[in-house]
Design a protein around this motif. Structure first.
Motif, PDB file in Angstrom:
ATOM      1  N   UNK B   8     124.377  26.217 -75.161  1.00  0.00           N
ATOM      2  CA  UNK B   8     123.211  26.432 -74.292  1.00  0.00           C
ATOM      3  C   UNK B   8     123.244  25.560 -73.036  1.00  0.00           C
ATOM      4  N   UNK B   9     123.463  24.236 -73.190  1.00  0.00           N
ATOM      5  CA  UNK B   9     123.351  23.344 -72.026  1.00  0.00           C
ATOM      6  C   UNK B   9     124.699  22.733 -71.616  1.00  0.00           C
ATOM      7  N   UNK B  10     125.731  22.896 -72.428  1.00  0.00           N
ATOM      8  CA  UNK B  10     127.054  22.400 -72.045  1.00  0.00           C
ATOM      9  C   UNK B  10     127.332  20.962 -72.402  1.00  0.00           C
ATOM     10  N   UNK B  11     126.322  20.218 -72.901  1.00  0.00           N
ATOM     11  CA  UNK B  11     126.523  18.795 -73.240  1.00  0.00           C
ATOM     12  C   UNK B  11     127.653  18.642 -74.261  1.00  0.00           C
ATOM     13  N   UNK B  12     128.490  17.613 -74.052  1.00  0.00           N
ATOM     14  CA  UNK B  12     129.661  17.413 -74.911  1.00  0.00           C
ATOM     15  C   UNK B  12     129.404  16.341 -75.959  1.00  0.00           C
ATOM     16  N   UNK B  13     129.927  16.544 -77.151  1.00  0.00           N
ATOM     17  CA  UNK B  13     129.797  15.593 -78.263  1.00  0.00           C
ATOM     18  C   UNK B  13     131.164  15.345 -78.895  1.00  0.00           C
ATOM     19  N   UNK B  14     131.364  14.110 -79.410  1.00  0.00           N
ATOM     20  CA  UNK B  14     132.617  13.770 -80.082  1.00  0.00           C
ATOM     21  C   UNK B  14     132.617  14.356 -81.500  1.00  0.00           C
ATOM     22  N   UNK B  15     131.479  14.262 -82.183  1.00  0.00           N
ATOM     23  CA  UNK B  15     131.334  14.861 -83.521  1.00  0.00           C
ATOM     24  C   UNK B  15     130.304  15.978 -83.401  1.00  0.00           C
ATOM     25  N   UNK B  19     121.869  19.325 -84.268  1.00  0.00           N
ATOM     26  CA  UNK B  19     121.149  19.908 -83.141  1.00  0.00           C
ATOM     27  C   UNK B  19     121.626  19.253 -81.854  1.00  0.00           C
ATOM     28  N   UNK B  20     121.714  20.007 -80.781  1.00  0.00           N
ATOM     29  CA  UNK B  20     121.904  19.403 -79.458  1.00  0.00           C
ATOM     30  C   UNK B  20     120.563  18.819 -79.047  1.00  0.00           C
ATOM     31  N   UNK B  21     120.573  17.850 -78.148  1.00  0.00           N
ATOM     32  CA  UNK B  21     119.298  17.274 -77.699  1.00  0.00           C
ATOM     33  C   UNK B  21     118.443  18.320 -76.992  1.00  0.00           C
ATOM     34  N   UNK B  25     121.649  25.008 -81.596  1.00  0.00           N
ATOM     35  CA  UNK B  25     122.514  24.704 -82.749  1.00  0.00           C
ATOM     36  C   UNK B  25     123.887  25.358 -82.608  1.00  0.00           C
ATOM     37  N   UNK B  26     124.159  25.910 -81.425  1.00  0.00           N
ATOM     38  CA  UNK B  26     125.430  26.613 -81.190  1.00  0.00           C
ATOM     39  C   UNK B  26     126.382  25.687 -80.434  1.00  0.00           C
ATOM     40  N   UNK B  27     127.587  25.498 -80.976  1.00  0.00           N
ATOM     41  CA  UNK B  27     128.577  24.653 -80.306  1.00  0.00           C
ATOM     42  C   UNK B  27     129.930  25.344 -80.237  1.00  0.00           C
TER      43      UNK B  27
END
Lengths: 385, 100
Positions: B8-15, B19-21, B25-27
């Motif tokens: 949805x927003x493109x924010x990147x996570x290592x793990x 939920x994204x902030x 819930x889609x990654x």
């Protein structure tokens, strides 16, 4: 909300006590506290216990009723609170909420930890489990190393020096030497502090708090009933708890703790006070850098000035705002689950003018700050007479 | 190294988070450059049981060029705050970086 008072305090000495079990320590502190508040076990309506890792350190779970029964508290609700090193601060906060809300009148809050029965690497392991397991702990991070990274960043952003860190240790050793119940009663020099064995650079052994056994307890009741039990009650003017993410890597800026700022602001608001009104404080100096950052986050000094202020004597026993007159976690000792309630006991000693050689002449309003992990929980309490 | 990007927003996570902030819930999993710089670091001279054999060793909080930070181990020469680093490999969930 009813105002709440503290009507009794009780503490074991802190140290390494091979002959005392977790239960022995908790019961000793609890019974001392009941005696101090002129309360019989039958009058206690609820028991709140702070404990970080009893199950890992001594293998016993279901600790609150285990301790309550041994103290002679029969049938009362008995609950354990776990919030890393803020476990008993959290127990205290929730007990205050219950008394303030009218659920109970007389409540006993205790904190206990039995740590020295395990070898140091195992203790390090158990303590590290309060960090974030997936990233930090897997990579080999320990609590000293997390606070070392905080210290390094604070040095980088604000010019804090190793001498500033050492100044916290020298001050707290000087205060602890005056505390008969402290784990380590030893004055140290700046040279000694700087030459300490490196644990996680830039933190030496003198920047780290102690691994201790110990317990502490306080008795609460509505302020309107305090005079029934004691002539020297302490009033809870403000108390607040806040939380944050566990992993340092998930925080925007590791040189400040949002949970400390939030809990501080809420406690100040509840008390109708600002940092300027605080006469003295017990701050959570699990590492020297933690005391420096707490001074800043609570508004005692502007950001980045905690180190220079400490070196200039701001927080000394005869300074503008004495911090950790007990010797702090650094020398009083840090049985993690007992620390939050022990800080409250130390504030009450000053408020009652019972602090002996370290008694302050101006001790009307005291603040305690209890930190869990690398800032994921914080409890701030403001007490007056 | 693999990063997880919020659809949805493109924010990147290592793990991969629950939920994204932003609430999504889609990654999407995607390869990242593994380039970043040191946000903070320390060399350990005491460790938990499992890591005593590695002493002394350096850990760091790395800020990846793609955004997220992570706690990682440093291989090779010690690094300082601000140093450029690159991802070496991942071993049992631990990321190793070295000076670029």
């Amino acid at each position: 909300m009813r105002p709440v008072s503290i009507i009794g305090i009780g503490k074991t000495p802190f140290g390494a006590f091979p002959d005392k079990s977790l239960l022995d320590l908790a019961v000793e502190a609890g019974r001392k506290c009941l005696k101090n508040g002129n309360i019989s076990p039958a009058q206690v309506e609820a028991f709140y216990l702070g404990n970080f890792a009893g199950p890992a350190f001594v293998g016993q779970n279901h600790l609150a009723p285990y301790v309550a029964a041994a103290m002679g508290l029969e049938g009362v609700p008995a609950t354990r609170f776990e919030a890393a090193c803020a476990s008993s601060g959290s127990a205290f906060f929730h007990a205050c909420s219950a008394v303030a809300g009218g659920m109970y009148d007389v409540v006993l809050v205790a904190g206990v930890e039995k740590m020295t029965s395990q070898p140091t690497p195992r203790v390090t392991d158990i303590l590290a489990s309060a960090g974030e397991l997936g990233g930090e702990v897997k990579a080999g991070a320990t609590f000293p190393s997390l606070f070392a990274m905080i210290a390094r960043r604070h040095m980088y952003q604000f010019g804090t020096t190793r001498e500033h860190l050492a100044a916290v240790a020298v001050k707290n050793h000087s205060n602890g030497a005056k505390n008969p119940e402290a784990h380590m009663r030893k004055v140290i020099t700046m040279e000694q502090a700087l030459a300490g064995r490196m644990i996680a650079d830039p933190l030496t052994i003198y920047d780290c708090s102690l691994v201790s056994d110990g317990a502490a307890a306080v008795l609460l009741c509505p302020a309107e009933r305090a005079a029934e039990f004691t002539s020297k009650p302490a009033r809870v003017l403000g108390v607040a708890q806040a939380s944050d993410r566990l992993a340092l890597a998930d925080k925007e800026d590791i040189t400040t703790f949002p949970a400390v700022r939030q809990a501080g602001q809420k406690a100040y608001q509840m008390a109708g006070m600002t940092a300027r009104d605080i006469d003295f404080a017990e701050l959570h100096d699990c590492f020297t850098i933690a005391e420096i950052i707490a001074m800043e986050d609570l508004g005692f000094v502007p950001r980045g000035e905690g180190g220079p202020a400490t070196a200039a004597g701001f927080s000394a026993l005869n300074g503008e705002k004495p911090i950790n007159t007990s010797g702090g976690l650094k020398t009083k000792g840090h049985p993690v689950g007992a620390t939050g309630v022990a800080q409250i006991c130390d504030l009450v000693l000053q408020l009652r003018c019972e602090a002996g050689e370290r008694q302050l002449s101006r001790a009307g309003i005291g603040l305690a700050q209890n930190l869990g992990g690398s800032g994921a929980t914080c409890v701030v309490t403001i007490l007056g007479r | 190294m693999t990063l997880f990007h919020c659809s949805a927003c493109g924010k990147a996570y290592v793990a991969r988070p629950v939920y994204c902030r932003c609430g999504s819930q889609e990654f999407r999993a995607g390869e990242a450059s593994g380039k970043g710089c040191v946000y903070s670091c320390t060399t350990l001279y005491a460790a938990a049981e499992k890591f005593e054999k590695d002493l002394p060793f350096q850990i760091a909080i790395i800020e990846l060029d793609d955004g997220p930070r992570l706690t990682a181990r440093i291989s090779g020469r010690p690094v300082e705050i601000g140093d450029a680093v690159t991802h070496l490999h991942e071993q049992e969930g631990v990321h190793f970086f070295q000076a670029a």
